[in-house]
Design a protein around this motif. Sequence first.
Motif, mmCIF file in Angstrom:
data_model
loop_
_atom_site.group_PDB
_atom_site.id
_atom_site.type_symbol
_atom_site.label_atom_id
_atom_site.label_comp_id
_atom_site.label_asym_id
_atom_site.label_seq_id
_atom_site.Cartn_x
_atom_site.Cartn_y
_atom_site.Cartn_z
ATOM 1 N N THR A 23 0.826 -1.206 0.000
ATOM 2 C CA THR A 23 0.000 0.000 0.000
ATOM 3 C C THR A 23 0.862 1.257 0.000
ATOM 4 O O THR A 23 0.557 2.239 -0.690
ATOM 5 C CB THR A 23 -0.943 0.009 1.217
ATOM 6 O OG1 THR A 23 -1.829 -1.107 1.133
ATOM 7 C CG2 THR A 23 -1.758 1.296 1.285
ATOM 8 N N ILE A 24 1.935 1.232 0.765
ATOM 9 C CA ILE A 24 2.841 2.385 0.822
ATOM 10 C C ILE A 24 3.454 2.660 -0.546
ATOM 11 O O ILE A 24 3.502 3.806 -1.008
ATOM 12 C CB ILE A 24 3.950 2.143 1.866
ATOM 13 C CG1 ILE A 24 3.350 2.183 3.275
ATOM 14 C CG2 ILE A 24 5.055 3.200 1.746
ATOM 15 C CD1 ILE A 24 4.310 1.761 4.365
ATOM 16 N N ILE A 25 3.922 1.617 -1.203
ATOM 17 C CA ILE A 25 4.531 1.781 -2.522
ATOM 18 C C ILE A 25 3.519 2.339 -3.520
ATOM 19 O O ILE A 25 3.820 3.268 -4.283
ATOM 20 C CB ILE A 25 5.098 0.438 -3.016
ATOM 21 C CG1 ILE A 25 6.294 0.025 -2.139
ATOM 22 C CG2 ILE A 25 5.527 0.537 -4.483
ATOM 23 C CD1 ILE A 25 6.823 -1.358 -2.423
ATOM 24 N N LYS A 26 2.296 1.803 -3.518
ATOM 25 C CA LYS A 26 1.249 2.289 -4.417
ATOM 26 C C LYS A 26 0.927 3.760 -4.129
ATOM 27 O O LYS A 26 0.732 4.563 -5.050
ATOM 28 C CB LYS A 26 -0.007 1.434 -4.274
ATOM 29 C CG LYS A 26 0.128 0.025 -4.809
ATOM 30 C CD LYS A 26 -1.146 -0.769 -4.561
ATOM 31 C CE LYS A 26 -0.999 -2.215 -5.038
ATOM 32 N NZ LYS A 26 -2.216 -3.026 -4.729
ATOM 33 N N THR A 27 0.866 4.105 -2.849
ATOM 34 C CA THR A 27 0.552 5.482 -2.460
ATOM 35 C C THR A 27 1.651 6.436 -2.894
ATOM 36 O O THR A 27 1.376 7.521 -3.424
ATOM 37 C CB THR A 27 0.335 5.578 -0.936
ATOM 38 O OG1 THR A 27 -0.682 4.659 -0.530
ATOM 39 C CG2 THR A 27 -0.084 6.991 -0.537
ATOM 40 N N LEU A 28 2.899 6.050 -2.688
ATOM 41 C CA LEU A 28 4.018 6.893 -3.112
ATOM 42 C C LEU A 28 4.013 7.081 -4.621
ATOM 43 O O LEU A 28 4.226 8.192 -5.116
ATOM 44 C CB LEU A 28 5.347 6.271 -2.656
ATOM 45 C CG LEU A 28 5.620 6.284 -1.152
ATOM 46 C CD1 LEU A 28 6.946 5.587 -0.861
ATOM 47 C CD2 LEU A 28 5.650 7.711 -0.607
ATOM 48 N N GLU A 199 -2.572 4.480 3.970
ATOM 49 C CA GLU A 199 -2.517 5.428 2.850
ATOM 50 C C GLU A 199 -2.602 6.865 3.338
ATOM 51 O O GLU A 199 -1.838 7.734 2.897
ATOM 52 C CB GLU A 199 -3.672 5.130 1.883
ATOM 53 C CG GLU A 199 -3.675 6.003 0.648
ATOM 54 C CD GLU A 199 -4.788 5.635 -0.322
ATOM 55 O OE1 GLU A 199 -5.280 6.538 -1.026
ATOM 56 O OE2 GLU A 199 -5.157 4.435 -0.370
ATOM 57 N N GLN A 200 -3.506 7.123 4.271
ATOM 58 C CA GLN A 200 -3.659 8.485 4.799
ATOM 59 C C GLN A 200 -2.412 8.944 5.550
ATOM 60 O O GLN A 200 -1.989 10.100 5.425
ATOM 61 C CB GLN A 200 -4.883 8.551 5.716
ATOM 62 C CG GLN A 200 -6.209 8.411 4.974
ATOM 63 C CD GLN A 200 -7.406 8.377 5.907
ATOM 64 O OE1 GLN A 200 -7.289 8.104 7.108
ATOM 65 N NE2 GLN A 200 -8.589 8.662 5.355
ATOM 66 N N ALA A 201 -1.814 8.031 6.315
ATOM 67 C CA ALA A 201 -0.608 8.375 7.062
ATOM 68 C C ALA A 201 0.534 8.746 6.121
ATOM 69 O O ALA A 201 1.288 9.692 6.370
ATOM 70 C CB ALA A 201 -0.206 7.212 7.962
ATOM 71 N N ILE A 202 0.682 7.982 5.036
ATOM 72 C CA ILE A 202 1.736 8.258 4.067
ATOM 73 C C ILE A 202 1.475 9.572 3.344
ATOM 74 O O ILE A 202 2.392 10.391 3.127
ATOM 75 C CB ILE A 202 1.866 7.101 3.057
ATOM 76 C CG1 ILE A 202 2.335 5.833 3.776
ATOM 77 C CG2 ILE A 202 2.830 7.468 1.936
ATOM 78 C CD1 ILE A 202 3.665 5.950 4.479
ATOM 79 N N GLU A 203 0.236 9.801 2.971
ATOM 80 C CA GLU A 203 -0.114 11.058 2.299
ATOM 81 C C GLU A 203 0.218 12.254 3.193
ATOM 82 O O GLU A 203 0.770 13.255 2.726
ATOM 83 C CB GLU A 203 -1.590 11.073 1.924
ATOM 84 C CG GLU A 203 -1.945 10.150 0.775
ATOM 85 C CD GLU A 203 -3.435 10.155 0.457
ATOM 86 O OE1 GLU A 203 -4.207 10.733 1.261
ATOM 87 O OE2 GLU A 203 -3.828 9.592 -0.578
ATOM 88 N N ASN A 204 -0.107 12.151 4.473
ATOM 89 C CA ASN A 204 0.172 13.246 5.407
ATOM 90 C C ASN A 204 1.667 13.465 5.551
ATOM 91 O O ASN A 204 2.135 14.617 5.594
ATOM 92 C CB ASN A 204 -0.432 12.930 6.775
ATOM 93 C CG ASN A 204 -1.950 12.979 6.769
ATOM 94 O OD1 ASN A 204 -2.553 13.625 5.905
ATOM 95 N ND2 ASN A 204 -2.582 12.305 7.715
#
Length: 210
Positions: A23-28, A199-204
């Motif tokens: 999920t982190i990789i997709k979000t980045l 996803e929200q944590a990474i976006e922030n």
Amino acid sequence: MKKGKFIVVEGLEGAGKSTSLETIIKTLNMLGISDPVLTREPGGTPLAEKLRYLIKHETEEPVTDKAELLMLYAARIQLVENVIKPALTEGKWVIGDRHDMSSQAYQGGGRQIDSNLINTLRTITLGDFEPDFTLYLDIDPALGLARAKGRGKLDRIEQQKLDFFYRTRQRYLELVKDNPKAVIIDATQEFDQVQIAVEQAIENFVKQVK
């Protein structure tokens, strides 16, 4: 070239680290950060992977708690110096499946090794190097181990008694409680909810550093 960032996912067995890493990789990627470097601990280099095997599997010679700790830091510094730091210098983002907080939680909390010894090893090997952001996936050890057992045979660490994992979790919670670079995710939620939170944590985080 702007230096990259180091993001780490921490958590007990069965917390869902592997899915969260995806999920982190997709979000980045969605945020325009492509080709992040994915690492794991222990492991991530040829030598560190050999140490991982010794740490994770039973051998003809029992591994003492302090020997386990020393092997973990040997593997970690190989990874940091040979993979993580060079990638960050090149401007790449690095996503780590575990880092130093794991040793503080598992060996310091679970194994109950003197924190002074762990801190000394950390200072000698890592100095002031640390992740830019840590996601801790929190789960009750009994639930996490039940999930882990469903994946197949448990390794040497996963076969520890339940009390070991409750001590480990307690130490994790202490470490992230007042850490401004860490976020706790409730990993007992439904699968989709956990990934939304990740996803929200990474976006922030990306908004803060860009």
